[in-house]
Scaffold this motif. Sequence first.
Motif, PDB file in Angstrom:
ATOM      1  N   THR A 106       0.812  -1.215   0.000  1.00 16.27           N
ATOM      2  CA  THR A 106       0.000   0.000   0.000  1.00 16.27           C
ATOM      3  C   THR A 106       0.847   1.267   0.000  1.00 16.27           C
ATOM      4  N   ALA A 107       2.162   1.115   0.136  1.00  9.52           N
ATOM      5  CA  ALA A 107       3.027   2.296   0.167  1.00  9.52           C
ATOM      6  C   ALA A 107       3.340   2.760  -1.253  1.00  9.52           C
ATOM      7  N   GLU A 108       3.543   4.063  -1.388  1.00 11.75           N
ATOM      8  CA  GLU A 108       3.861   4.616  -2.704  1.00 11.75           C
ATOM      9  C   GLU A 108       5.271   4.238  -3.131  1.00 11.75           C
ATOM     10  N   ARG A 109       6.184   4.131  -2.179  1.00 11.62           N
ATOM     11  CA  ARG A 109       7.569   3.805  -2.501  1.00 11.62           C
ATOM     12  C   ARG A 109       7.918   2.468  -1.860  1.00 11.62           C
ATOM     13  N   THR A 110       8.858   1.762  -2.473  1.00 12.12           N
ATOM     14  CA  THR A 110       9.339   0.511  -1.897  1.00 12.12           C
ATOM     15  C   THR A 110      10.252   0.834  -0.730  1.00 12.12           C
ATOM     16  N   ALA A 111       9.964   0.231   0.406  1.00 10.77           N
ATOM     17  CA  ALA A 111      10.773   0.455   1.606  1.00 10.77           C
ATOM     18  C   ALA A 111      11.729  -0.713   1.792  1.00 10.77           C
ATOM     19  N   LEU A 112      12.932  -0.404   2.239  1.00 11.11           N
ATOM     20  CA  LEU A 112      13.922  -1.430   2.531  1.00 11.11           C
ATOM     21  C   LEU A 112      14.591  -1.074   3.847  1.00 11.11           C
ATOM     22  N   THR A 113      14.526  -1.992   4.792  1.00  8.34           N
ATOM     23  CA  THR A 113      15.096  -1.751   6.115  1.00  8.34           C
ATOM     24  C   THR A 113      16.295  -2.662   6.331  1.00  8.34           C
ATOM     25  N   VAL A 114      17.416  -2.061   6.689  1.00 10.91           N
ATOM     26  CA  VAL A 114      18.658  -2.786   6.932  1.00 10.91           C
ATOM     27  C   VAL A 114      19.025  -2.631   8.398  1.00 10.91           C
ATOM     28  N   ALA A 115      19.256  -3.738   9.073  1.00 13.35           N
ATOM     29  CA  ALA A 115      19.699  -3.711  10.463  1.00 13.35           C
ATOM     30  C   ALA A 115      21.191  -4.032  10.508  1.00 13.35           C
ATOM     31  N   THR A 116      21.929  -3.337  11.347  1.00 13.83           N
ATOM     32  CA  THR A 116      23.371  -3.550  11.411  1.00 13.83           C
ATOM     33  C   THR A 116      23.905  -3.235  12.800  1.00 13.83           C
ATOM     34  N   PHE A 117      24.961  -3.932  13.198  1.00 13.73           N
ATOM     35  CA  PHE A 117      25.674  -3.550  14.417  1.00 13.73           C
ATOM     36  C   PHE A 117      26.539  -2.335  14.093  1.00 13.73           C
ATOM     37  N   ALA A 118      26.903  -1.562  15.110  1.00 10.05           N
ATOM     38  CA  ALA A 118      27.452  -0.225  14.897  1.00 10.05           C
ATOM     39  C   ALA A 118      28.741  -0.221  14.091  1.00 10.05           C
ATOM     40  N   SER A 119      29.748  -1.009  14.496  1.00  6.54           N
ATOM     41  CA  SER A 119      31.032  -0.947  13.791  1.00  6.54           C
ATOM     42  C   SER A 119      30.910  -1.475  12.374  1.00  6.54           C
ATOM     43  N   GLY A 120      30.067  -2.469  12.160  1.00  2.69           N
ATOM     44  CA  GLY A 120      29.827  -2.967  10.806  1.00  2.69           C
ATOM     45  C   GLY A 120      29.158  -1.920   9.947  1.00  2.69           C
ATOM     46  N   GLY A 121      28.175  -1.220  10.528  1.00  3.89           N
ATOM     47  CA  GLY A 121      27.495  -0.178   9.787  1.00  3.89           C
ATOM     48  C   GLY A 121      28.437   0.957   9.430  1.00  3.89           C
ATOM     49  N   ARG A 122      29.337   1.281  10.333  1.00  5.01           N
ATOM     50  CA  ARG A 122      30.246   2.401  10.096  1.00  5.01           C
ATOM     51  C   ARG A 122      31.275   2.076   9.032  1.00  5.01           C
ATOM     52  N   ARG A 123      31.780   0.826   9.005  1.00  7.45           N
ATOM     53  CA  ARG A 123      32.892   0.503   8.117  1.00  7.45           C
ATOM     54  C   ARG A 123      32.475  -0.199   6.832  1.00  7.45           C
ATOM     55  N   LEU A 124      31.395  -0.965   6.846  1.00  7.74           N
ATOM     56  CA  LEU A 124      31.057  -1.791   5.687  1.00  7.74           C
ATOM     57  C   LEU A 124      29.891  -1.273   4.859  1.00  7.74           C
ATOM     58  N   LEU A 125      28.976  -0.538   5.487  1.00 11.20           N
ATOM     59  CA  LEU A 125      27.749  -0.173   4.790  1.00 11.20           C
ATOM     60  C   LEU A 125      27.799   1.092   3.933  1.00 11.20           C
ATOM     61  N   PRO A 126      28.431   2.190   4.383  1.00  8.23           N
ATOM     62  CA  PRO A 126      28.221   3.468   3.690  1.00  8.23           C
ATOM     63  C   PRO A 126      28.442   3.451   2.192  1.00  8.23           C
ATOM     64  N   SER A 127      29.596   2.950   1.707  1.00  8.51           N
ATOM     65  CA  SER A 127      29.862   2.995   0.272  1.00  8.51           C
ATOM     66  C   SER A 127      28.913   2.085  -0.493  1.00  8.51           C
ATOM     67  N   VAL A 128      28.570   0.936   0.114  1.00 10.37           N
ATOM     68  CA  VAL A 128      27.648   0.018  -0.549  1.00 10.37           C
ATOM     69  C   VAL A 128      26.254   0.630  -0.636  1.00 10.37           C
ATOM     70  N   ARG A 170      10.426  -7.204  10.270  1.00  6.78           N
ATOM     71  CA  ARG A 170      10.642  -5.799  10.659  1.00  6.78           C
ATOM     72  C   ARG A 170      11.905  -5.229  10.016  1.00  6.78           C
ATOM     73  N   ALA A 171      12.732  -6.089   9.465  1.00 11.91           N
ATOM     74  CA  ALA A 171      13.905  -5.678   8.692  1.00 11.91           C
ATOM     75  C   ALA A 171      14.038  -6.656   7.528  1.00 11.91           C
ATOM     76  N   ASP A 172      14.626  -6.189   6.435  1.00  8.99           N
ATOM     77  CA  ASP A 172      14.774  -7.024   5.248  1.00  8.99           C
ATOM     78  C   ASP A 172      16.122  -7.715   5.191  1.00  8.99           C
ATOM     79  N   LEU A 173      17.103  -7.143   5.847  1.00 10.98           N
ATOM     80  CA  LEU A 173      18.471  -7.654   5.787  1.00 10.98           C
ATOM     81  C   LEU A 173      19.176  -7.260   7.075  1.00 10.98           C
ATOM     82  N   LEU A 229      15.278  -6.571  -3.740  1.00 11.17           N
ATOM     83  CA  LEU A 229      16.182  -5.475  -3.408  1.00 11.17           C
ATOM     84  C   LEU A 229      17.144  -5.867  -2.295  1.00 11.17           C
ATOM     85  N   ALA A 230      16.632  -6.585  -1.298  1.00 12.28           N
ATOM     86  CA  ALA A 230      17.494  -7.043  -0.202  1.00 12.28           C
ATOM     87  C   ALA A 230      18.566  -7.989  -0.732  1.00 12.28           C
ATOM     88  N   GLU A 231      18.199  -8.864  -1.675  1.00 13.39           N
ATOM     89  CA  GLU A 231      19.180  -9.777  -2.260  1.00 13.39           C
ATOM     90  C   GLU A 231      20.226  -9.007  -3.074  1.00 13.39           C
TER      91      GLU A 231
END
Length: 307
Positions: free
Chosen positions: A87-109, A140-143, A291-293
């Motif tokens: 029912t949403a206008e846009r596709t939502a994607l929720t990513v859960a991450t631990f802090a150091s992983g999010g800081r070092r591995l996620l941003p560029s990706v 509640r999260a996709d990845l 999208l999660a894949e």
Amino acid sequence: MIDVQRLAVLREVSRRGSFNQAAQALHCTPSAVSQQVAALERGLGAPVVERSTRGVTLTDAGRLLVEAADAIAAELADTQQRIARLTAERTALTVATFASGGRRLLPSVLAGFAADHPEVELTVLEAEPEESLPAVREGRADLALAYHFAGPPPARPGDRSGLDWTALGEDPVRVVLPRHHPAAARHRERPEAPHLAELADQRWILGCRKSADQLAHHAELAGVELRICCTATDYEFAQSLVRAGIGIALIPEIGLSPHPDLVALPLAEPGPRRHLGLALARRRRGRAAHLAEDLATRLVAGGTGED
């Protein structure tokens, strides 16, 4: 036919350990909880809990029912999330991450992903694996970008976790010392990884509460007992304490922040390490699942390298 509402009551009893606490969570009386469980047992023809003055424990039949209740709850939560996305206008994607992983591995990706999918509403949640993995299972999260220490991964093919786990690689844990620490000087002269026993007389700072068990395990293997002077929940804070001369710290490699006043050394094997990985719901469907894949594929390709 097993009543789903009674299953939900039994699930809450299992989680809380008593009828009284389950009743509080369900906003009803302990008598009502007891009646629901008794009705479930009559319909099943077998006891599902064992009652005692210390609370209740599940029988084998009860444990099977709670496993089924967990799976049903996860499926319903996932379905509710997918319906909300329809029912949403846009596709939502929720990513859960631990802090150091999010800081070092996620941003560029995530930057590359967002550039390729501008229509996607990205949400990033900071969560430790004990929170992020159930979030993926329940929709509640996709990845989830997560980790585990020694032992098997949190999900394996054919198990009941409801998750698929893709290993990303190892994250070795380093010992962080002030640059002028005697052990750092010895390492410069003789570049061999120090043994934990060589550092047994030091004051230790833990950058994560969960690393306490790992450190204790490796200390036991080395036949020493270590002095813990601080247990932090932030690796930056732990490293600032090392710079202040309070002690030395164990920090996973991706949690390190290079600083001219600090030296990070590997520990002699067997040294502690984290195992990084990605969790996706096993029963994933629809555009958010694709999208999660896609995002998971990008993270696997990125490995554990720097941004």
